[in-house]
Design a protein around this motif. Structure first.
Motif, PDB file in Angstrom:
ATOM      1  N   LYS A 181      84.359  55.422  84.612  1.00  8.34           N
ATOM      2  CA  LYS A 181      84.252  55.587  83.158  1.00  8.34           C
ATOM      3  C   LYS A 181      84.069  57.053  82.792  1.00  8.34           C
ATOM      4  O   LYS A 181      84.702  57.559  81.850  1.00  8.34           O
ATOM      5  CB  LYS A 181      83.087  54.758  82.633  1.00  8.34           C
ATOM      6  N   THR A 199      86.967  59.098  80.689  1.00  9.36           N
ATOM      7  CA  THR A 199      86.572  59.686  79.404  1.00  9.36           C
ATOM      8  C   THR A 199      86.768  61.188  79.400  1.00  9.36           C
ATOM      9  O   THR A 199      87.261  61.769  78.419  1.00  9.36           O
ATOM     10  CB  THR A 199      85.102  59.349  79.095  1.00  9.36           C
ATOM     11  N   VAL A 242      80.330  58.163  75.564  1.00 12.64           N
ATOM     12  CA  VAL A 242      80.025  56.837  76.108  1.00 12.64           C
ATOM     13  C   VAL A 242      79.805  56.843  77.615  1.00 12.64           C
ATOM     14  O   VAL A 242      79.219  55.903  78.161  1.00 12.64           O
ATOM     15  CB  VAL A 242      81.143  55.839  75.751  1.00 12.64           C
ATOM     16  N   TRP A 243      80.255  57.893  78.307  1.00 13.49           N
ATOM     17  CA  TRP A 243      80.088  57.928  79.759  1.00 13.49           C
ATOM     18  C   TRP A 243      78.672  58.317  80.170  1.00 13.49           C
ATOM     19  O   TRP A 243      78.243  58.019  81.294  1.00 13.49           O
ATOM     20  CB  TRP A 243      81.067  58.934  80.375  1.00 13.49           C
ATOM     21  N   ASP A 267      75.923  55.572  81.314  1.00  9.02           N
ATOM     22  CA  ASP A 267      76.359  54.910  82.547  1.00  9.02           C
ATOM     23  C   ASP A 267      76.293  55.841  83.748  1.00  9.02           C
ATOM     24  O   ASP A 267      76.233  55.377  84.883  1.00  9.02           O
ATOM     25  CB  ASP A 267      77.787  54.388  82.374  1.00  9.02           C
ATOM     26  N   ARG A 277      73.945  50.185  71.755  1.00 10.68           N
ATOM     27  CA  ARG A 277      74.578  51.512  71.824  1.00 10.68           C
ATOM     28  C   ARG A 277      75.435  51.801  70.592  1.00 10.68           C
ATOM     29  O   ARG A 277      76.491  52.407  70.676  1.00 10.68           O
ATOM     30  CB  ARG A 277      75.431  51.650  73.075  1.00 10.68           C
ATOM     31  N   TYR A 288      77.212  49.883  68.995  1.00  9.33           N
ATOM     32  CA  TYR A 288      78.430  49.067  69.053  1.00  9.33           C
ATOM     33  C   TYR A 288      79.678  49.901  69.352  1.00  9.33           C
ATOM     34  O   TYR A 288      80.802  49.417  69.220  1.00  9.33           O
ATOM     35  CB  TYR A 288      78.638  48.285  67.742  1.00  9.33           C
ATOM     36  N   ASP A 294      80.564  51.233  72.340  1.00 11.89           N
ATOM     37  CA  ASP A 294      81.172  50.752  73.580  1.00 11.89           C
ATOM     38  C   ASP A 294      81.934  49.448  73.333  1.00 11.89           C
ATOM     39  O   ASP A 294      83.015  49.239  73.892  1.00 11.89           O
ATOM     40  CB  ASP A 294      80.097  50.533  74.644  1.00 11.89           C
ATOM     41  N   TYR A 345      85.174  50.345  71.598  1.00 15.34           N
ATOM     42  CA  TYR A 345      86.159  50.875  72.539  1.00 15.34           C
ATOM     43  C   TYR A 345      86.736  49.764  73.417  1.00 15.34           C
ATOM     44  O   TYR A 345      87.930  49.754  73.718  1.00 15.34           O
ATOM     45  CB  TYR A 345      85.519  51.944  73.424  1.00 15.34           C
ATOM     46  N   THR A 346      85.868  48.832  73.818  1.00 13.69           N
ATOM     47  CA  THR A 346      86.346  47.738  74.666  1.00 13.69           C
ATOM     48  C   THR A 346      87.303  46.828  73.913  1.00 13.69           C
ATOM     49  O   THR A 346      88.375  46.481  74.415  1.00 13.69           O
ATOM     50  CB  THR A 346      85.153  46.921  75.194  1.00 13.69           C
ATOM     51  N   THR A 372      90.443  49.433  74.770  1.00 14.10           N
ATOM     52  CA  THR A 372      90.789  48.837  76.067  1.00 14.10           C
ATOM     53  C   THR A 372      91.642  47.588  75.891  1.00 14.10           C
ATOM     54  O   THR A 372      92.722  47.471  76.483  1.00 14.10           O
ATOM     55  CB  THR A 372      89.514  48.501  76.848  1.00 14.10           C
TER      56      THR A 372
END
Length: 740
Positions: free
Chosen positions: A177, A181, A248-249, A252, A661, A663, A665, A668-669, A673
């Protein structure tokens, strides 16, 4: 003096020798190298210490009057194209090199003990040394192409470090990730570099700044195109420094070992984006709207990072969002043109955040024997509490870092953050209000983290049954109910013991809960016999505590280099002298001075905001006021997983926003994605059934037509001639009919 500058190439080269030695040792003499693994750690620390001493020497020379030195050599020459490599030593390089080496040394010393039992010990030090090499090469680069090469090496090292425990799926996913990114930002950076080369024909900083300035002043370049290229350059910094929307990375990335988190958040990867903007600020400042874009992204990141840190349960992820918010302050300062304040906060934040991350590693290290070695348990603040009596040195240093980040005087971040807040009022009242509000939020979430970790009593206790093959664990009720013990898996949480209770006259039920828990503990311990004793958190070894104490001293005193003394009275503001060439380049006054009355007035306001945040955190999470709330939090966590713990709808909304977070992530999902995947499936369907279908259909159709015609032939020439003349007659009739 110039003779000393000629050897500045050793700054990035010395740590590289360690990586090369470890790699060749593991390839040629693996057994001997593994037996001498502690020697490899010593050499890593020694090489970086020499680099630090050399960097400090160059910095002293710059402070005394010799400011900028550049050494270049030609790498390739072809007709009108010439590419030169070299190194540039100026105040910005000196600041960054000292920052990287000092924090790097502390992290390496800390890692020697933290990673001592890990099978990848040598690989860890090889990665760390190469990461330091890449970052030192980046800050000493003399042109954009050289920066891009080391920029990619920093990204590669971060990928390797974040995914150090690559056998864990979550760590492998986190490094991927981060890699993907940052590829977005790196592609933007490459486009910006190529765009400015097209405009100016040069990669060198000084030539680039002068040419762009003259072209824009004389209206000889399309301002829209120049703005677009500058925006592409800034996209690279957005991704590297975890600014909105490419942040966002960062949370994680906490799946790597804690020393790696400290290095990434204090001195390497996230600092690379700040360095790039600071290095290119003379370019950005002459291009319309770019400075506004930088400040806008900075203020959004400031607020977003603070709100996302409010409800995190993982101690490292909470610190990660704190880093994001503080880097937003630095980016905001750069966008406002407050070059000095931005670099000052970069220094103070780096030491404070390194202290906090290494302190969190010490906490995790002490909790692992109790709750297990899973990050979901050892890093979860819900399971901590009452660690003050078990890890007093870690607690003291962690408190220093917490108060510094909150902006409490006289600690380091107070001086730098207060300067940014003051400058923001002159730049934009709206940005200033957001920045000041976030300062209060910083006090809240940082002190919340401290209280959940150290306040009250230990909320969970864990019995390690190494001698029992299939040990049983029993849940202990928090509410005084007589429940039969329920056996659960050996690797799960087994004892919910919350002693985080303060007796008050209005809380008789809390008193009963306290004694119920104590009685259950006694029964539980007697059940297994007198020989079994509980394991409690313990203080880390001296090699882990030493870096904490040194960084604690930095947190206490590093702010003194930027204390705003009036230069007409006393000439002690080292930071202003250090940044004189850079500030002159930006047409700012190098003799930075402040009216003390105005300074104290502004300081009282900013400190009041921070103290208000601290008090609110104590109200919600302190042991006196939140006994039942903490009990409900723990009971909810173990029985139903993390969920809403505050009944008020507004607080629920804030909690859900922070815990999820923002929302982002999820967005993006779902959108990016899933959208890209859906688009790929649609294109694949179109390619297979339409493009290939037409091609295959023509082939199949030709085959069947040929097969049908084959059976129409009888072998008689007269029949063929009859059909031929019939077709010709028909086409001739149609032609004549259309013509007449």
């Amino acid at each position: 003096m110039e003779h000393t500058y000629q050897y500045a190439w050793i700054i990035p080269f010395l740590p590289l020798t360690v990586t090369i030695s470890i790699v060749f040792g593991l390839l040629i003499i693996p057994t001997a190298t593994k037996n001498l693994h502690r020697m490899c750690a010593f050499i890593s620390i020694l090489m970086l210490s020499i680099t630090m001493a050399f960097s400090a020497n160059l910095s002293l020379q710059q402070i005394n009057g010799s400011f900028i030195y550049q050494y270049l050599w030609s790498w390739t020459i072809n007709n009108d194209f010439s590419l030169e490599f070299g190194y540039l030593i100026d105040p910005l390089t000196s600041i960054m090199s000292i920052l990287i080496t000092t924090v790097g040394i502390m992290v390496l010393i800390y890692s020697d003990n933290y990673m001592s039992h890990d099978q990848g010990y040598l690989r860890f030090f090889a990665y760390m040394s190469f990461s330091n090499t890449s970052m030192l090469g980046l800050v000493t680069s003399s042109n954009l192409i050289q920066i891009y090469i080391f920029w990619e090496l920093v990204g590669m090292c971060s990928y390797l470090l974040i995914g150090f425990w690559f056998t864990r799926p979550i760590a492998a996913s986190a490094c991927q990730k981060a890699f993907v990114t940052n590829r977005v930002g790196d592609f933007g950076l490459l486009l910006g570099i190529l765009g400015f080369y097209w405009i100016t024909g040069s990669f060198e900083f000084r030539d680039l700044f002068e040419i762009v300035k003259n072209l824009i002043h004389n209206n000889e370049v399309n301002s829209l195109f120049a703005t677009l290229c500058a925006s592409f350059l800034f996209v690279g910094a957005i991704a590297k420094s975890a600014q909105f929307p490419l942040h966002v990375w960062l949370p994680d990335a906490m799946e790597g070992p804690t020393p790696i988190s400290a290095l990434i958040h204090a001195a390497t990867m996230v600092a690379a984006g700040i360095f790039l903007v600071a290095r290119l600020l003379p370019l950005f400042i002459v291009i319309p709207y770019i400075m506004n874009l930088i400040s806008l992204i900075g203020v959004i990141t400031v607020l977003l990072g603070a709100t996302l840190a409010l409800a995190q349960g993982d101690i490292k992820k909470s610190l990660a969002y704190s880093t994001m918010s503080q880097l937003g302050y630095i980016m905001l300062a750069l966008g406002m043109g407050s070059y000095r304040a931005a670099l000052f906060h970069l220094i103070t934040h780096a030491y404070s955040k390194a202290l906090l991350f290494l302190g969190s590693g010490s906490i995790i290290h002490s909790m692992e024997p109790i709750v297990g070695y899973s990050p979901d348990k050892s890093q979860n603040m819900v399971l901590m509490g009452g660690l003050t009596k078990y890890v007093p040195i870690t607690r003291m240093t962690f408190l220093l870092g917490t108060l510094s980040l909150c902006g409490i005087p006289p600690l380091a971040c107070f001086w730098s953050k207060d300067e940014i807040l003051n400058d923001s009022w002159l730049y934009s009242p709206i940005f200033a209000i957001i920045a000041c509000f976030t300062a209060g939020l910083t006090g809240f979430y940082m002190f919340r983290m401290y209280l959940l970790t150290f306040d009250g009593h230990l909320r969970v206790n864990f019995k390690n049954y190494s001698s029992t093959k299939n040990g049983s664990f029993f849940l202990i009720s928090l509410w005084g109910k007589d429940e039969a013990p329920k056996a659960v898996n050996r690797n799960s949480f087994f004892a919910i013991i919350n002693n985080n209770v303060s007796l008050s006259s209005s809380s008789k039920d809390t008193y009963k809960i306290y004694y119920n828990v104590i009685n259950r503990i006694r029964c539980f311990s007697t059940y297994f016999g007198k020989k079994d004793t509980y394991m409690y958190p313990h203080e880390s070894d001296n090699t882990m505590l030493f870096p904490l104490l040194i960084l604690g001293l930095f947190t206490l005193f590093i702010g003194s280099i930027g204390i705003p003394f009036d230069q007409r009275v006393v000439d002690l503001d080292i930071l202003s002298k250090w940044l004189t060439p850079s500030t002159n380049l930006l047409h700012q006054n190098s003799n930075y001075s402040v009216d003390w009355y105005e300074f104290f007035t502004n300081a009282i306001f900013s400190v009041s905001l921070a103290l208000f945040g601290l008090l609110m955190a104590y109200f919600f999470y302190g042991s006196v006021y939140s006994s039942f709330q903490n009990l409900y939090l723990i009971n909810s966590f173990f029985k139903k997983g993390p969920k809403r713990i505050i009944l008020d709808p507004i607080k629920n909304l804030i909690y859900d926003w922070s815990y999820n977070r923002g929302y982002i992530d999820i967005f993006y999902t779902k959108v990016l994605t899933m959208g890209v995947r859906g688009l790929a499936e649609l294109i694949e369907f179109f390619n297979r059934h339409v493009i290939d279908g037409i091609t295959n259909g023509v082939g199949v159709g030709s085959f069947f037509i040929g097969e049908g015609i084959k059976y129409m032939g009888g072998g008689r020439i007269s029949s063929y001639l009859f059909l031929y003349f019939s077709y010709v007659s028909i086409f001739l009739f149609i032609f004549l009919f259309n013509k007449f």
